[in-house]
Design an enzyme around this catalytic site. Structure first.
Site, PDB file in Angstrom:
ATOM      1  N   TYR A   1       0.915  -1.083  -0.066  1.00 51.99           N
ATOM      2  CA  TYR A   1       0.044  -0.078  -0.101  1.00 51.99           C
ATOM      3  C   TYR A   1       1.106   1.202  -0.020  1.00 51.99           C
ATOM      4  O   TYR A   1       2.012   1.391   0.845  1.00 51.99           O
ATOM      5  CB  TYR A   1      -0.919  -0.234   1.399  1.00 51.99           C
ATOM      6  CG  TYR A   1      -1.865   1.170   1.358  1.00 51.99           C
ATOM      7  CD1 TYR A   1      -1.542   2.236   2.434  1.00 51.99           C
ATOM      8  CD2 TYR A   1      -2.759   1.056   0.624  1.00 51.99           C
ATOM      9  CE1 TYR A   1      -2.574   3.284   2.677  1.00 51.99           C
ATOM     10  CE2 TYR A   1      -3.647   2.440   0.683  1.00 51.99           C
ATOM     11  CZ  TYR A   1      -3.484   3.329   1.706  1.00 51.99           C
ATOM     12  OH  TYR A   1      -4.190   4.629   1.742  1.00 51.99           O
TER      13      TYR A   1
ATOM     14  N   ASP B   1       9.253   2.744  -0.644  1.00 51.37           N
ATOM     15  CA  ASP B   1       8.379   3.389   0.245  1.00 51.37           C
ATOM     16  C   ASP B   1       8.544   3.125   1.625  1.00 51.37           C
ATOM     17  O   ASP B   1       8.031   2.204   2.148  1.00 51.37           O
ATOM     18  CB  ASP B   1       7.012   2.984  -0.318  1.00 51.37           C
ATOM     19  CG  ASP B   1       5.659   3.462   0.633  1.00 51.37           C
ATOM     20  OD1 ASP B   1       4.694   3.179   0.356  1.00 51.37           O
ATOM     21  OD2 ASP B   1       6.193   4.138   1.508  1.00 51.37           O
TER      22      ASP B   1
ATOM     23  N   LYS C   1       4.697   9.114   8.696  1.00 49.48           N
ATOM     24  CA  LYS C   1       4.682   8.410   9.912  1.00 49.48           C
ATOM     25  C   LYS C   1       5.718   9.027  10.839  1.00 49.48           C
ATOM     26  O   LYS C   1       5.839  10.367  11.249  1.00 49.48           O
ATOM     27  CB  LYS C   1       4.560   7.108   9.985  1.00 49.48           C
ATOM     28  CG  LYS C   1       3.417   6.543   9.234  1.00 49.48           C
ATOM     29  CD  LYS C   1       3.321   5.031   8.956  1.00 49.48           C
ATOM     30  CE  LYS C   1       2.472   4.633   8.018  1.00 49.48           C
ATOM     31  NZ  LYS C   1       0.916   4.539   8.681  1.00 49.48           N
TER      32      LYS C   1
HETATM   33  P1  KE4 Z   1      -0.613   8.243   4.558  1.00 48.33           P
HETATM   34  O1  KE4 Z   1      -1.381   9.010   3.338  1.00 48.33           O
HETATM   35  O2  KE4 Z   1      -1.796   7.453   5.253  1.00 48.33           O
HETATM   36  O3  KE4 Z   1       0.136   9.049   5.566  1.00 48.33           O
HETATM   37  O4  KE4 Z   1       0.439   7.092   4.089  1.00 48.33           O
HETATM   38  C1  KE4 Z   1       0.085   6.437   3.065  1.00 48.33           C
HETATM   39  C2  KE4 Z   1       0.937   4.951   3.227  1.00 48.33           C
HETATM   40  C3  KE4 Z   1       2.093   4.957   2.267  1.00 48.33           C
HETATM   41  N1  KE4 Z   1       2.858   4.009   2.245  1.00 48.33           N
HETATM   42  C4  KE4 Z   1       2.959   2.896   3.307  1.00 48.33           C
HETATM   43  C5  KE4 Z   1       3.679   1.763   3.576  1.00 48.33           C
HETATM   44  C6  KE4 Z   1       1.893   3.168   4.190  1.00 48.33           C
HETATM   45  O5  KE4 Z   1       1.771   2.094   5.138  1.00 48.33           O
HETATM   46  C7  KE4 Z   1       0.841   4.163   4.169  1.00 48.33           C
HETATM   47  C8  KE4 Z   1      -0.221   4.310   5.168  1.00 48.33           C
HETATM   48  N2  KE4 Z   1      -0.342   3.171   6.247  1.00 48.33           N
HETATM   49  C9  KE4 Z   1      -1.683   3.046   6.563  1.00 48.33           C
HETATM   50  C10 KE4 Z   1      -1.661   1.769   7.481  1.00 48.33           C
HETATM   51  N3  KE4 Z   1      -1.306   0.553   6.995  1.00 48.33           N
HETATM   52  C11 KE4 Z   1      -2.225   4.103   7.146  1.00 48.33           C
HETATM   53  C12 KE4 Z   1      -3.563   3.955   8.164  1.00 48.33           C
HETATM   54  C13 KE4 Z   1      -4.653   4.551   7.424  1.00 48.33           C
HETATM   55  O6  KE4 Z   1      -4.980   4.477   6.251  1.00 48.33           O
HETATM   56  O7  KE4 Z   1      -5.563   5.227   8.276  1.00 48.33           O
END
Ligand code: KE4
Length: 428
Positions: free
Chosen positions: A144, A239, A267
């Site tokens: 993701y 990523d 994060k």
């Molecule tokens: P954000 O746009 O949510 O800050 O980051 C996206 C993203 C990009 N790359 C990786 C590897 C990520 O894990 C994420 C976001 N992670 C999720 C949890 N698996 C965020 C939680 C959510 O969607 O509320």
């Protein structure tokens, strides 16, 4: 545990916010039941709106690696806020955190700050496309990279190759430029490259996956991708939104000693405030506006409060690198405890772990990619999740997520998690 107030607040929220949440995974859809509303949190402990205390194994999905309301971060944000919250003008603190991040992470010479991991990854593939003049990207099923269109692509039928939109609103035109491979499968990547000579701008992946549960890269996988990218003029994007500043100060690049061309962050880099970033060497980053033609922008990018939180967090991690060993030992201890319970049960399970990331899968098969992760018994996971919640242990409300330990957790907390697991497993 009583959740009366949470339940009432959830009903109210659903009237004015889609699904009552501002990010779907918070809504407990994959585990059933209703989400817990938080009142406050400190260290490793969450206090919900009903006054329940929960031991936290999500750390806000990763950012709070040193625990909630970490003093140096709180102090930095409060102090910075006195001088104003946003200017839309350059500030010195952006240079300070950029310099520190560049000193901590291998192979990067410039960094651009944005407001989320999604923005970081979306911008990174645009930069790779602009830099190479090519259009297609390769991603891996189950990884993701945020919710921008190019990433919301599921596997096509049969072999994981041609992407199809997995969300309405994503056009077939967009999906056509996203090619998919199975994680940890180098042959699949080689196959895609040979089918699309000189068309692929970049390969983007989580160097250690956290969105299928925790899945470490197979031996040689990252090295193999590095060499395929070198041979074919493809940009390799790590990523590191999850792994950056978590697996090591220098993230997965340091841990696995494999260099990416572009690295994305989120994060931890924001210390709990909205920060994403993407970084590379000068040759690539100088293609970015305003120096170069690849456009990317943001009103609140480099926001002083977010930079203050991120800088305080990175300074703490940079000044206390022992925290990584401490987190690794605590996670290994937890792993051992969970194994001691589950290995004496009839329940098929697999535990994956890397650094302070760990995940429990209710399948006896090795979990090495999305397909094997999906074999986990979700009904068992649901019961396990709610059982642990009743025992005061807050886990990610999805089987396709990694748990994130924070260093405020002590060994007593870990023992409580194992004891809760023992109680819950006996009821499954
Ligand atoms: P954000 O746009 O949510 O800050 O980051 C996206 C993203 C990009 N790359 C990786 C590897 C990520 O894990 C994420 C976001 N992670 C999720 C949890 N698996 C965020 C939680 C959510 O969607 O509320």
């Amino acid at each position: 545990m009583i959740y009366k107030r949470s339940s009432a607040l959830f009903k109210e929220a659903q009237q004015v916010i889609p699904g009552g949440v501002n990010s779907p995974v918070r809504a407990f859809k994959s585990v059933g039941g209703e989400p817990v509303f938080v009142k406050r949190a400190k260290g490793a402990y969450i206090t919900d709106v009903d006054g329940n205390t929960l031991i936290d194994f999500i750390a806000s999905w990763g950012p709070l690696i040193l625990g909630h309301a970490y003093e140096p971060v709180i102090d930095a944000v409060c102090a910075k806020a006195q001088d104003g919250t946003s200017f839309g003008m350059p500030t010195e603190i952006e240079t300070e955190i950029a310099r520190l991040a560049i000193s901590m992470v291998p192979g990067i010479e410039k960094i651009r700050f944005v407001n989320s991991g999604t923005e970081a990854c979306m911008s990174a593939i645009r930069l790779a496309r602009g830099y190479t003049g090519r259009e297609k990207i390769i991603k891996f099923a189950g990884c993701y990279h945020g919710h921008s269109d190019s990433f919301l692509i599921a596997a096509g039928s049969g072999a994981v190759t041609l992407g199809v939109p997995n969300s309405p609103g994503v056009t077939t035109g967009t999906a056509r430029d996203t090619l998919l491979a199975a994680y940890n499968n180098l042959n699949a990547v080689e196959e895609l490259i040979s089918q699309h000579p000189n068309e692929i701008a970049c390969i983007i992946l989580e160097p250690a996956a956290g969105n299928m549960g925790c899945i470490p890269p197979a031996e040689g996988f990252l090295e193999g991708l590095r060499s395929l990218c070198d041979k074919n003029g493809i940009v390799l994007i790590f990523d590191e939104v999850m792994t950056g500043f978590r697996l090591a100060a220098g993230g997965a690049q340091e841990l696995f000693n494999v260099k990416a061309d572009i690295v994305t962050f989120g994060k931890v880099i924001g210390g709990g405030l909205p920060v994403g970033a993407f970084a590379a060497n000068n040759e690539i980053m100088n293609h970015l506006a305003p120096d170069g033609p690849v456009y990317q922008a943001g009103t609140l990018s480099g926001n002083p409060l977010a930079m203050a939180a991120g800088l305080a967090m990175l300074e703490e991690l940079n000044d206390n690198p022992d925290v990584y060993e401490s987190l690794k030992e605590k996670t290994a201890y937890l792993h051992q405890g969970l194994e001691s319970v589950l290995s004496n049960s009839e329940i098929p399970y697999t535990i994956n772990r890397l650094g302070s990331m760990i995940s429990l899968h209710f399948t006896s098969e090795a979990v090495v990619d999305f397909e094997s992760s999906a074999k986990g018994n979700n009904d068992t996971f649901k019961k396990f999740f709610h059982g642990m919640l009743k025992e005061g242990i807050y886990l990610p409300p999805s089987a396709f997520e990694s748990w994130f330990l924070n260093d405020a957790l002590n060994y007593e907390d870990l023992d409580k998690c194992v004891e809760a697991c023992r109680k819950v497993v006996s009821t499954l």
